[in-house]
Design a protein around this motif. Structure first.
Motif, PDB file in Angstrom:
ATOM      1  N   GLU A   1      -2.693   2.587   0.131  1.00 48.82           N
ATOM      2  CA  GLU A   1      -2.903   1.099   0.230  1.00 48.82           C
ATOM      3  C   GLU A   1      -2.451   0.585   1.357  1.00 48.82           C
ATOM      4  OE1 GLU A   1      -1.964  -0.713  -3.580  1.00 48.82           O
ATOM      5  OE2 GLU A   1      -3.487   0.384  -4.718  1.00 48.82           O
ATOM      6  N   SER A   2      -1.634   1.189   2.040  1.00 48.78           N
ATOM      7  CA  SER A   2      -0.994   0.755   3.275  1.00 48.78           C
ATOM      8  C   SER A   2      -0.345   1.823   3.813  1.00 48.78           C
ATOM      9  CB  SER A   2       0.491  -0.225   2.701  1.00 48.78           C
ATOM     10  OG  SER A   2       0.960  -0.560   3.899  1.00 48.78           O
ATOM     11  N   PHE A   3      -0.023   1.721   5.131  1.00 49.68           N
ATOM     12  CA  PHE A   3       0.837   2.893   5.868  1.00 49.68           C
ATOM     13  C   PHE A   3       2.394   2.341   5.587  1.00 49.68           C
ATOM     14  CE2 PHE A   3       1.023  -0.403   9.068  1.00 49.68           C
ATOM     15  CZ  PHE A   3       2.153  -0.234   9.956  1.00 49.68           C
TER      16      PHE A   3
ATOM     17  N   PHE B   1       6.072   2.357   7.643  1.00 51.87           N
ATOM     18  CA  PHE B   1       6.873   2.472   8.691  1.00 51.87           C
ATOM     19  C   PHE B   1       8.395   2.152   8.424  1.00 51.87           C
ATOM     20  CE2 PHE B   1       8.786   1.015  12.505  1.00 51.87           C
ATOM     21  CZ  PHE B   1       8.337   1.844  13.456  1.00 51.87           C
ATOM     22  N   PHE B   2       9.044   3.330   8.656  1.00 47.79           N
ATOM     23  CA  PHE B   2      10.573   3.182   8.667  1.00 47.79           C
ATOM     24  C   PHE B   2      11.265   2.559   9.583  1.00 47.79           C
ATOM     25  CE2 PHE B   2       8.597   6.600   5.868  1.00 47.79           C
ATOM     26  CZ  PHE B   2       9.518   6.620   4.701  1.00 47.79           C
ATOM     27  N   ASP B   3      11.986   1.784   9.171  1.00 45.83           N
ATOM     28  CA  ASP B   3      12.637   0.743  10.288  1.00 45.83           C
ATOM     29  C   ASP B   3      14.099   0.782   9.728  1.00 45.83           C
ATOM     30  OD1 ASP B   3      12.815  -0.907  12.526  1.00 45.83           O
ATOM     31  OD2 ASP B   3      12.780  -2.891  11.021  1.00 45.83           O
ATOM     32  N   ARG B   4      14.866   1.551  10.535  1.00 45.73           N
ATOM     33  CA  ARG B   4      16.340   1.478  10.308  1.00 45.73           C
ATOM     34  C   ARG B   4      16.532   1.973   8.991  1.00 45.73           C
ATOM     35  NH1 ARG B   4      15.888  -3.340  12.845  1.00 45.73           N
ATOM     36  NH2 ARG B   4      16.242  -3.341  14.980  1.00 45.73           N
ATOM     37  N   GLY B   5      15.827   3.103   8.486  1.00 47.86           N
ATOM     38  CA  GLY B   5      16.103   3.567   7.078  1.00 47.86           C
ATOM     39  C   GLY B   5      15.221   2.785   5.945  1.00 47.86           C
ATOM     40  N   ARG B   6      14.840   1.634   6.462  1.00 45.91           N
ATOM     41  CA  ARG B   6      14.175   0.833   5.258  1.00 45.91           C
ATOM     42  C   ARG B   6      12.362   1.335   5.380  1.00 45.91           C
ATOM     43  NH1 ARG B   6      14.283  -4.980   6.642  1.00 45.91           N
ATOM     44  NH2 ARG B   6      13.855  -4.135   8.522  1.00 45.91           N
ATOM     45  N   PRO B   7      11.900   1.665   4.118  1.00 43.87           N
ATOM     46  CA  PRO B   7      10.563   1.955   4.385  1.00 43.87           C
ATOM     47  C   PRO B   7       9.637   0.611   4.171  1.00 43.87           C
ATOM     48  CG  PRO B   7      11.478   2.495   2.002  1.00 43.87           C
ATOM     49  CD  PRO B   7      12.384   2.096   2.936  1.00 43.87           C
ATOM     50  N   LEU B   8       8.688   0.084   5.088  1.00 44.80           N
ATOM     51  CA  LEU B   8       7.977  -0.971   4.996  1.00 44.80           C
ATOM     52  C   LEU B   8       6.548  -0.630   4.962  1.00 44.80           C
ATOM     53  CD1 LEU B   8      10.035  -2.967   7.867  1.00 44.80           C
ATOM     54  CD2 LEU B   8      10.416  -3.037   5.443  1.00 44.80           C
TER      55      LEU B   8
ATOM     56  N   ALA C   1       5.433   9.833   0.817  1.00 43.59           N
ATOM     57  CA  ALA C   1       4.626   8.481   0.086  1.00 43.59           C
ATOM     58  C   ALA C   1       4.957   8.615  -1.165  1.00 43.59           C
ATOM     59  CB  ALA C   1       3.001   9.124   0.292  1.00 43.59           C
ATOM     60  N   LEU C   2       4.839   9.571  -2.075  1.00 43.21           N
ATOM     61  CA  LEU C   2       5.354   9.724  -3.453  1.00 43.21           C
ATOM     62  C   LEU C   2       6.724   9.130  -3.594  1.00 43.21           C
ATOM     63  CD1 LEU C   2       3.858  13.329  -4.253  1.00 43.21           C
ATOM     64  CD2 LEU C   2       2.933  11.132  -5.077  1.00 43.21           C
ATOM     65  N   THR C   3       7.450   9.532  -2.933  1.00 44.80           N
ATOM     66  CA  THR C   3       8.990   8.856  -2.911  1.00 44.80           C
ATOM     67  C   THR C   3       8.992   7.321  -2.840  1.00 44.80           C
ATOM     68  OG1 THR C   3      10.062  10.961  -2.089  1.00 44.80           O
ATOM     69  CG2 THR C   3      11.268   8.858  -1.957  1.00 44.80           C
ATOM     70  N   HIS C   4       8.322   6.972  -2.105  1.00 43.93           N
ATOM     71  CA  HIS C   4       8.083   5.499  -1.771  1.00 43.93           C
ATOM     72  C   HIS C   4       6.930   4.553  -2.393  1.00 43.93           C
ATOM     73  CE1 HIS C   4      11.656   5.499   0.683  1.00 43.93           C
ATOM     74  NE2 HIS C   4      11.082   6.736   1.271  1.00 43.93           N
ATOM     75  N   GLY C   5       6.310   5.262  -3.608  1.00 44.86           N
ATOM     76  CA  GLY C   5       5.406   4.630  -4.215  1.00 44.86           C
ATOM     77  C   GLY C   5       3.951   4.584  -3.892  1.00 44.86           C
ATOM     78  N   LEU C   6       3.741   5.337  -2.687  1.00 43.31           N
ATOM     79  CA  LEU C   6       2.181   5.185  -2.309  1.00 43.31           C
ATOM     80  C   LEU C   6       1.494   6.483  -2.873  1.00 43.31           C
ATOM     81  CD1 LEU C   6       2.299   4.338   1.547  1.00 43.31           C
ATOM     82  CD2 LEU C   6       1.175   3.025  -0.497  1.00 43.31           C
ATOM     83  N   ASP C   7       0.313   6.266  -3.326  1.00 44.30           N
ATOM     84  CA  ASP C   7      -0.546   7.508  -3.703  1.00 44.30           C
ATOM     85  C   ASP C   7      -1.148   8.009  -2.424  1.00 44.30           C
ATOM     86  OD1 ASP C   7      -2.491   9.238  -4.579  1.00 44.30           O
ATOM     87  OD2 ASP C   7      -3.689   7.800  -5.787  1.00 44.30           O
TER      88      ASP C   7
END
Length: 134
Positions: free
Chosen positions: A57-59, A61-68, A46-52
């Motif tokens: 504020e969202s879940f 989902f990692f799709d082919r290496g992309r955090p969505l 979460a912290l690596t990808h900008g979520l607190d």
């Protein structure tokens, strides 16, 4: 490298937990894996990808290496489910602005609408292989 087919979710949220239970029931092949945002691994992602992790504020989902996030995450997750559920990924064809605004409203009100738990649900022994908790 980012994980693939991993759902990072709010483990205390009834809506999110319901989504996890639904995916577990529908995805019998075990394509999708899970990690609660309050687990050590979940917090790091979460912290690596900008979520607190304390107020997501969202879940993710990692799709082919992309955090969505938001609508894109929902659509990518749905594409991993078996037929006939996969067709629901058409949500990705909706205009992103209004679709994400609807997502944001639901996310902001999820505890008020559906409640929350005091702590994350513990997966059963059968489900444990699909959860990353460390």
């Amino acid at each position: 490298m980012s994980p693939d087919g991993l759902m990072l979710f709010d483990g205390v949220c009834h809506l999110c937990d319901g989504a996890v239970r639904t995916v577990l029931r529908l995805d019998r092949a075990g394509v999708v894996r899970f990690t609660p945002i309050l687990s050590p691994y979940g917090r790091k992602l979460a912290l690596t990808h900008g979520l607190d992790p304390n107020a997501p504020e969202s879940f993710l989902f990692f799709d082919r290496g992309r955090p969505l996030t938001k609508t894109a995450a929902v659509a990518a997750l749905l594409r991993r489910l078996p037929a006939p559920w996969r067709w629901l990924a058409v949500v990705d064809r909706l205009p992103r602005g209004p679709a994400d605004a609807a997502y944001d409203w639901i996310a902001a009100n999820r505890y008020r609408l559906l409640g929350k738990r005091d702590r994350c649900r513990v997966p059963t022994d059968e489900q444990r292989a699909r959860f990353i908790l460390d």
